[in-house]
Design a protein around this motif. Sequence first.
Motif, PDB file in Angstrom:
ATOM      1  N   THR A 104      10.501  -3.130   8.538  1.00 48.08           N
ATOM      2  CA  THR A 104      11.377  -1.884   8.344  1.00 48.08           C
ATOM      3  C   THR A 104      11.294  -0.913   9.568  1.00 48.08           C
ATOM      4  OG1 THR A 104       9.057  -0.817   7.518  1.00 48.08           O
ATOM      5  CG2 THR A 104      10.601  -1.659   5.740  1.00 48.08           C
ATOM      6  N   LEU A 105      10.317  -0.982  10.459  1.00 51.81           N
ATOM      7  CA  LEU A 105      10.347  -0.088  11.593  1.00 51.81           C
ATOM      8  C   LEU A 105      11.292  -0.612  12.596  1.00 51.81           C
ATOM      9  CD1 LEU A 105       6.560   0.929  11.879  1.00 51.81           C
ATOM     10  CD2 LEU A 105       8.545   2.474  11.575  1.00 51.81           C
ATOM     11  N   MET A 144      -4.081   0.271   3.769  1.00 53.55           N
ATOM     12  CA  MET A 144      -4.814  -0.721   3.588  1.00 53.55           C
ATOM     13  C   MET A 144      -6.307   0.218   3.203  1.00 53.55           C
ATOM     14  SD  MET A 144      -4.930  -3.884   3.216  1.00 53.55           S
ATOM     15  CE  MET A 144      -6.357  -4.516   3.459  1.00 53.55           C
ATOM     16  N   ASN A 145      -6.518   1.180   4.042  1.00 52.68           N
ATOM     17  CA  ASN A 145      -7.794   2.169   4.047  1.00 52.68           C
ATOM     18  C   ASN A 145      -7.414   3.039   2.793  1.00 52.68           C
ATOM     19  OD1 ASN A 145      -9.306   1.472   6.099  1.00 52.68           O
ATOM     20  ND2 ASN A 145      -7.497   2.665   7.546  1.00 52.68           N
ATOM     21  N   PHE A 146      -6.340   3.281   2.287  1.00 54.38           N
ATOM     22  CA  PHE A 146      -6.078   3.878   0.998  1.00 54.38           C
ATOM     23  C   PHE A 146      -6.313   3.088  -0.107  1.00 54.38           C
ATOM     24  CE2 PHE A 146      -3.095   5.447  -2.283  1.00 54.38           C
ATOM     25  CZ  PHE A 146      -3.652   6.620  -2.602  1.00 54.38           C
ATOM     26  N   LEU A 184      -3.256  -9.568   2.048  1.00 51.44           N
ATOM     27  CA  LEU A 184      -2.655  -8.204   1.615  1.00 51.44           C
ATOM     28  C   LEU A 184      -2.185  -7.491   3.127  1.00 51.44           C
ATOM     29  CD1 LEU A 184      -1.736  -6.177  -0.287  1.00 51.44           C
ATOM     30  CD2 LEU A 184      -3.904  -5.287  -0.335  1.00 51.44           C
ATOM     31  N   TRP A 185      -3.363  -7.416   4.142  1.00 51.16           N
ATOM     32  CA  TRP A 185      -3.047  -7.025   5.347  1.00 51.16           C
ATOM     33  C   TRP A 185      -2.191  -7.347   6.011  1.00 51.16           C
ATOM     34  CZ3 TRP A 185      -3.457  -3.242   8.866  1.00 51.16           C
ATOM     35  CH2 TRP A 185      -3.429  -3.721  10.332  1.00 51.16           C
ATOM     36  N   LYS A 206       1.248  -1.405  12.777  1.00 50.25           N
ATOM     37  CA  LYS A 206      -0.110  -1.709  12.399  1.00 50.25           C
ATOM     38  C   LYS A 206      -0.776  -0.338  11.926  1.00 50.25           C
ATOM     39  CE  LYS A 206      -3.968  -3.716  14.860  1.00 50.25           C
ATOM     40  NZ  LYS A 206      -4.782  -4.189  16.117  1.00 50.25           N
ATOM     41  N   GLN A 207      -0.465   0.819  12.456  1.00 47.72           N
ATOM     42  CA  GLN A 207      -0.946   1.964  12.001  1.00 47.72           C
ATOM     43  C   GLN A 207      -0.688   2.253  10.579  1.00 47.72           C
ATOM     44  OE1 GLN A 207       0.734   4.314  15.056  1.00 47.72           O
ATOM     45  NE2 GLN A 207      -1.313   4.778  16.111  1.00 47.72           N
ATOM     46  N   ALA A 208       0.780   1.961  10.286  1.00 49.91           N
ATOM     47  CA  ALA A 208       0.973   2.189   8.977  1.00 49.91           C
ATOM     48  C   ALA A 208       0.371   1.329   7.908  1.00 49.91           C
ATOM     49  CB  ALA A 208       2.509   2.117   8.574  1.00 49.91           C
TER      50      ALA A 208
END
Length: 220
Positions: free
Chosen positions: A101-102, A199-201, A90-91, A192-194
């Motif tokens: 997308t970026l 993932m944290n959410f 998933l990550w 990576k931040q997005a």
Amino acid sequence: MGAVKSKRMPRAVREQQMLDAAVHIFGQRGYMAASMDDIAELAGVSKPLVYLYLNSKDELFTACIRREAKALTDAVRAGVRTDLPADRQLWEGLLAFFAHTLQNPDGWAVLHLQARTHGEPFAAEVTAMREELVAFVTQLIAVAAREAHRDPSSAERAERTEHEVAGLAEALVGAAESLAAWANTTPGVSAKQAAATLMNFAWAGLGNLMDGRAWAPPKS
């Protein structure tokens, strides 16, 4: 000399140049404000040649949507290694999604903003792409669910898990779309931040569900 070289250019290469120019113009100006004159100028060809290759503005826009949708779904699929644990799969899928997308903001604007707001034929193209992504994410989560519940206590539980997986996949793709739109308009946000934010959410809830610790609403 430039005109001679252009005439010798293979049709497929020339068409991709036109699509590159069109994606940029549509992404920056929107479908309504984009002109075939500007697209032809940016592509370095005549407007009649654009019409010869792609027939109309609508067909050109549809071709842009299809190309950008395929590029996005291909990037996500290529980014996932199926031999990894569920959370890593998933990550990597999320990381591939946000990286693409970026790196392709005009293409994402065409898919996420323009195609959805200019009529059913265009929206249907994006819906097909989204359904493919949801199906892919559903498969990733379903594998983890099966591994966590190899022996479901009942058919009812198995069915409930299946519905939960489908709903989670829909929610996750929707959240990724919204977060990508935010990341593309927020300076300094990396792929990576997005991906880590989502993932944290999402993974705490997914992990609990996989372990049989699902949250339940209060009884009224």
